[in-house]
Design an enzyme around this catalytic site. Structure first.
Site, PDB file in Angstrom:
ATOM      1  N   GLU A   1      29.401 103.322  68.924  1.00 43.41           N
ATOM      2  CA  GLU A   1      29.849 104.707  68.742  1.00 43.41           C
ATOM      3  C   GLU A   1      29.680 105.541  70.011  1.00 43.41           C
ATOM      4  OE1 GLU A   1      27.387 105.549  65.399  1.00 43.41           O
ATOM      5  OE2 GLU A   1      25.599 105.896  66.607  1.00 43.41           O
TER       6      GLU A   1
ATOM      7  N   ILE B   1      14.404 104.655  53.325  1.00 43.32           N
ATOM      8  CA  ILE B   1      15.624 105.393  52.969  1.00 43.32           C
ATOM      9  C   ILE B   1      16.260 104.819  51.705  1.00 43.32           C
ATOM     10  CG2 ILE B   1      17.950 106.027  53.742  1.00 43.32           C
ATOM     11  CD1 ILE B   1      16.773 105.950  56.652  1.00 43.32           C
TER      12      ILE B   1
ATOM     13  N   THR C   1      25.118 104.414  56.486  1.00 42.04           N
ATOM     14  CA  THR C   1      24.393 105.404  57.303  1.00 42.04           C
ATOM     15  C   THR C   1      23.326 104.693  58.131  1.00 42.04           C
ATOM     16  OG1 THR C   1      22.795 105.796  55.532  1.00 42.04           O
ATOM     17  CG2 THR C   1      24.674 107.305  55.640  1.00 42.04           C
TER      18      THR C   1
ATOM     19  N   ARG D   1      23.492 101.362  60.658  1.00 41.67           N
ATOM     20  CA  ARG D   1      23.970 101.139  62.027  1.00 41.67           C
ATOM     21  C   ARG D   1      25.351 100.523  61.955  1.00 41.67           C
ATOM     22  NH1 ARG D   1      20.695 104.174  63.334  1.00 41.67           N
ATOM     23  NH2 ARG D   1      19.035 103.997  64.898  1.00 41.67           N
TER      24      ARG D   1
ATOM     25  N   GLY E   1      13.949  99.931  51.959  1.00 40.95           N
ATOM     26  CA  GLY E   1      12.805 100.499  52.679  1.00 40.95           C
ATOM     27  C   GLY E   1      12.698 101.984  52.369  1.00 40.95           C
TER      28      GLY E   1
ATOM     29  N   HIS F   1      27.095 110.236  63.375  1.00 40.69           N
ATOM     30  CA  HIS F   1      25.668 109.837  63.353  1.00 40.69           C
ATOM     31  C   HIS F   1      24.791 111.068  63.134  1.00 40.69           C
ATOM     32  CE1 HIS F   1      22.784 106.450  64.632  1.00 40.69           C
ATOM     33  NE2 HIS F   1      22.148 107.338  63.882  1.00 40.69           N
TER      34      HIS F   1
HETATM   35  P1  NAI Z   1      12.833 100.587  56.670  1.00 40.54           P
HETATM   36  O1  NAI Z   1      12.332  99.694  57.743  1.00 40.54           O
HETATM   37  O2  NAI Z   1      11.870 101.419  55.899  1.00 40.54           O
HETATM   38  O3  NAI Z   1      13.683  99.744  55.606  1.00 40.54           O
HETATM   39  C1  NAI Z   1      14.587  98.741  55.970  1.00 40.54           C
HETATM   40  C2  NAI Z   1      14.668  97.755  54.823  1.00 40.54           C
HETATM   41  O4  NAI Z   1      15.683  96.788  55.154  1.00 40.54           O
HETATM   42  C3  NAI Z   1      13.366  96.985  54.589  1.00 40.54           C
HETATM   43  O5  NAI Z   1      13.015  97.008  53.231  1.00 40.54           O
HETATM   44  C4  NAI Z   1      13.681  95.560  55.063  1.00 40.54           C
HETATM   45  O6  NAI Z   1      12.976  94.561  54.360  1.00 40.54           O
HETATM   46  C5  NAI Z   1      15.183  95.513  54.780  1.00 40.54           C
HETATM   47  N1  NAI Z   1      15.837  94.452  55.521  1.00 40.54           N
HETATM   48  C6  NAI Z   1      15.523  93.920  56.728  1.00 40.54           C
HETATM   49  N2  NAI Z   1      16.355  92.936  57.038  1.00 40.54           N
HETATM   50  C7  NAI Z   1      17.217  92.815  56.018  1.00 40.54           C
HETATM   51  C8  NAI Z   1      18.298  91.932  55.747  1.00 40.54           C
HETATM   52  N3  NAI Z   1      18.638  90.968  56.601  1.00 40.54           N
HETATM   53  N4  NAI Z   1      18.955  92.090  54.586  1.00 40.54           N
HETATM   54  C9  NAI Z   1      18.582  93.050  53.702  1.00 40.54           C
HETATM   55  N5  NAI Z   1      17.563  93.890  53.896  1.00 40.54           N
HETATM   56  C10 NAI Z   1      16.896  93.773  55.032  1.00 40.54           C
HETATM   57  O7  NAI Z   1      13.926 101.511  57.379  1.00 40.54           O
HETATM   58  P2  NAI Z   1      14.508 102.900  56.870  1.00 40.54           P
HETATM   59  O8  NAI Z   1      13.631 104.002  57.316  1.00 40.54           O
HETATM   60  O9  NAI Z   1      14.816 102.815  55.425  1.00 40.54           O
HETATM   61  O10 NAI Z   1      15.853 102.985  57.718  1.00 40.54           O
HETATM   62  C11 NAI Z   1      16.886 102.036  57.574  1.00 40.54           C
HETATM   63  C12 NAI Z   1      17.848 102.146  58.733  1.00 40.54           C
HETATM   64  O11 NAI Z   1      18.530 103.385  58.669  1.00 40.54           O
HETATM   65  C13 NAI Z   1      17.176 102.177  60.126  1.00 40.54           C
HETATM   66  O12 NAI Z   1      16.896 100.871  60.608  1.00 40.54           O
HETATM   67  C14 NAI Z   1      18.169 102.891  60.969  1.00 40.54           C
HETATM   68  O13 NAI Z   1      19.008 101.958  61.613  1.00 40.54           O
HETATM   69  C15 NAI Z   1      18.980 103.710  59.977  1.00 40.54           C
HETATM   70  N6  NAI Z   1      18.828 105.137  60.183  1.00 40.54           N
HETATM   71  C16 NAI Z   1      19.949 105.886  60.404  1.00 40.54           C
HETATM   72  C17 NAI Z   1      19.862 107.247  60.614  1.00 40.54           C
HETATM   73  C18 NAI Z   1      21.079 108.093  60.811  1.00 40.54           C
HETATM   74  O14 NAI Z   1      20.960 109.227  61.292  1.00 40.54           O
HETATM   75  N7  NAI Z   1      22.261 107.630  60.442  1.00 40.54           N
HETATM   76  C19 NAI Z   1      18.567 107.917  60.657  1.00 40.54           C
HETATM   77  C20 NAI Z   1      17.441 107.045  60.351  1.00 40.54           C
HETATM   78  C21 NAI Z   1      17.595 105.704  60.144  1.00 40.54           C
END
Ligand code: NAI
Length: 333
Positions: free
Chosen positions: A261, A152, A230, A232, A150, A300
Site C-alpha cells: 500500500e 483484535i 483490517t 495486512r 488474538g 490503513h
Molecule cells: P494478536 O497477536 O493478538 O493476534 C493474532 C492472532 O492470529 C493470534 O491469536 C495468533 O495465534 C493468530 N495467528 C497467527 N498465525 C496464524 C495463522 N497462520 N492462521 C490463523 N491465525 C493465526 O494480534 P492483534 O493485536 O489481534 O492484531 C492482529 C493484526 O492486526 C496485527 O498483526 C496487525 O497486522 C493488524 N493490525 C492492523 C491495524 C490497522 O490499523 N489496520 C492496527 C493494528 C493491528
C-alpha cells in the site's frame, strides 16, 4: 538508568507535543516523515518507527549506535527481524492499543457494505433522495468467520455477539477458554470459509499467512459472502480477490489494508524497488480494487482513533523506559 538517544519517525504531527512531554529526560529527535536511507540518523540508539518506516537491513547498517527498535504499531512486518537479531538488537511493539479500535473499524466496514452506506450517502449528496437499488442485508443471524482470535479478533467476536451473529473462528493456536467465554466455535479454515457469510481477517502477516486468502480459498467461500481485511494486505492475494469480486462470487470486500500500500502514497517508489514488474502489477490491482463498485477501501486507518494514538505513545515510551532500565518488554524479536 541509561539515557539513550531516541529518534522517532512517522510521528503524527498533532501528537508531537504529547510525545515530547512523555520523552522528557531522554535526548530525542522527532521526525514526522518516514525513515529512509537519507533521513536515517546515525546518532540513534533507540529507533522508534511506524508501519510506513521500513527498518531494513540497509537502513540498520546506517545506524551504528542502534541498540533497540520499538514500533508504534502492533504489526512488525516492516522490520527486518533477522537483521536486528544478527546485531542483537531487540525489537518491541505495542501489542494491545487497538483491540477495540481496530475491531470497531472492522464493523464500520461490515456495516458500510451491508447497508450500502457509501453509495447511499453519495446518492443523497448528489441530490437523489431515493432508496431504490440500495437494499442491504441484516447481519443479525448471519455467520461471521474470524481468522485470528488474538486481541483484535477476540473483540470482533465479542462485538459480533452484540449483533446476534453466530461466530466461527480459525486460529493457528486456538484459545478454547476464550471460545467458551465469548460463545464462538473453532473450525478448520476450509469450514470457516464455506460456512461464513462474512469473513474477517485478524491474523498477522507472516510467511505462513502470506496470500492465505488465495484463489483456492476464495473459491471455498459462500457465494455472495463478504471479505473484510483490517490486518495486512499481503494476507490476501489481491488479484484473486479482484477476480472473485468481478465474477460476483464475492458480494463485496471491506479493506483497510492493501499489499504494498505504500506504493499508493508514493508511486515513484514503484520504480525504486526491485521486482518492478510485480510492484506495478500490485499497484494496478490495488487501484482496480479501490475503484470497484463493491468495495470499501480505507487508507490503513483502523488504528487511527484519538484514544488509540495516546495509548500507542504511552506504551512506546514505557517500552523505551524499560529498555533504559535493562528490561525488554513487549518483545517481538
Ligand atoms: P494478536 O497477536 O493478538 O493476534 C493474532 C492472532 O492470529 C493470534 O491469536 C495468533 O495465534 C493468530 N495467528 C497467527 N498465525 C496464524 C495463522 N497462520 N492462521 C490463523 N491465525 C493465526 O494480534 P492483534 O493485536 O489481534 O492484531 C492482529 C493484526 O492486526 C496485527 O498483526 C496487525 O497486522 C493488524 N493490525 C492492523 C491495524 C490497522 O490499523 N489496520 C492496527 C493494528 C493491528
Amino acid at each position: 538508568m541509561l539515557k539513550p538517544k531516541v529518534v522517532v519517525y512517522n510521528l503524527w504531527p498533532e501528537l508531537k507535543d504529547y510525545a515530547r512531554a512523555k520523552l522528557r529526560g531522554f535526548p530525542h529527535a522527532i521526525h514526522t516523515s518516514a525513515l529512509t536511507p537519507v533521513s536515517a540518523d546515525p546518532t540513534a540508539e533507540v529507533l522508534v518507527v511506524f508501519i510506513e518506516s521500513a527498518a531494513t537491513k540497509d537502513i540498520m547498517a546506517r545506524l551504528p549506535k542502534l541498540r533497540y527498535i520499538t514500533t508504534m504499531s502492533t504489526g512488525y512486518d516492516h522490520i527486518d527481524l533477522g537483521a536486528a537479531k544478527k546485531r542483537q538488537i531487540p525489537v518491541s511493539n505495542v501489542p494491545t492499543y487497538g483491540e477495540n479500535t481496530v475491531a470497531e473499524h472492522a464493523f464500520a466496514l461490515i456495516l458500510g457494505l451491508t447497508r450500502k452506506l457509501f453509495e447511499s450517502v453519495k446518492r443523497v449528496k448528489e441530490g437523489r433522495y431515493d432508496f431504490r437499488g440500495l437494499r442491504g442485508m441484516d447481519i443479525k443471524g448471519k455467520t461471521l468467520g474470524v481468522i485470528g482470535t488474538g486481541h483484535i479478533g477476540a473483540n470482533v467476536a465479542r462485538m459480533a455477539k452484540g449483533f446476534e451473529m453466530a461466530v466461527l473462528a480459525y486460529d493457528a493456536k486456538p484459545n478454547p477458554a476464550l471460545a467458551q467465554t465469548l460463545g464462538f466455535t473453532y473450525v478448520a479454515l476450509p469450514a470457516l470459509l464455506k460456512k461464513s457469510d462474512i469473513v474477517t481477517i485478524h491474523a498477522p502477516l507472516f510467511p505462513a499467512t502470506y496470500h492465505l486468502i488465495n484463489k483456492k480459498n476464495l473459491a471455498l467461500m459462500k457465494p455472495g459472502a463478504l471479505l473484510i481485511n483490517t490486518a495486512r494486505g499481503g494476507i490476501v492475494d489481491a488479484e484473486a480477490l479482484l477476480a472473485a469480486l468481478n465474477s460476483g462470487r464475492l458480494a463485496g470486500a471491506g479493506l483497510d489494508v492493501l499489499e504494498d500500500e505504500n506504493l499508493l502514497q508514493n508511486f515513484e517508489e514503484v520504480m525504486r524497488h526491485g521486482n518492478t514488474e510485480f510492484k506495478l502489477k500490485t499497484t494496478l490491482v490495488n487501484n482496480l480494487l479501490i475503484d470497484h463498485p463493491n468495495t470499501i477501501v480505507t487508507p490503513h486507518n483502523a488504528f487511527n482513533s484519538a484514544e488509540a494514538l495516546e495509548r500507542i505513545i504511552n506504551v512506546t515510551v514505557d517500552n523505551i523506559t524499560s529498555f533504559a532500565q535493562g528490561k525488554i518488554q513487549n518483545r517481538v524479536g
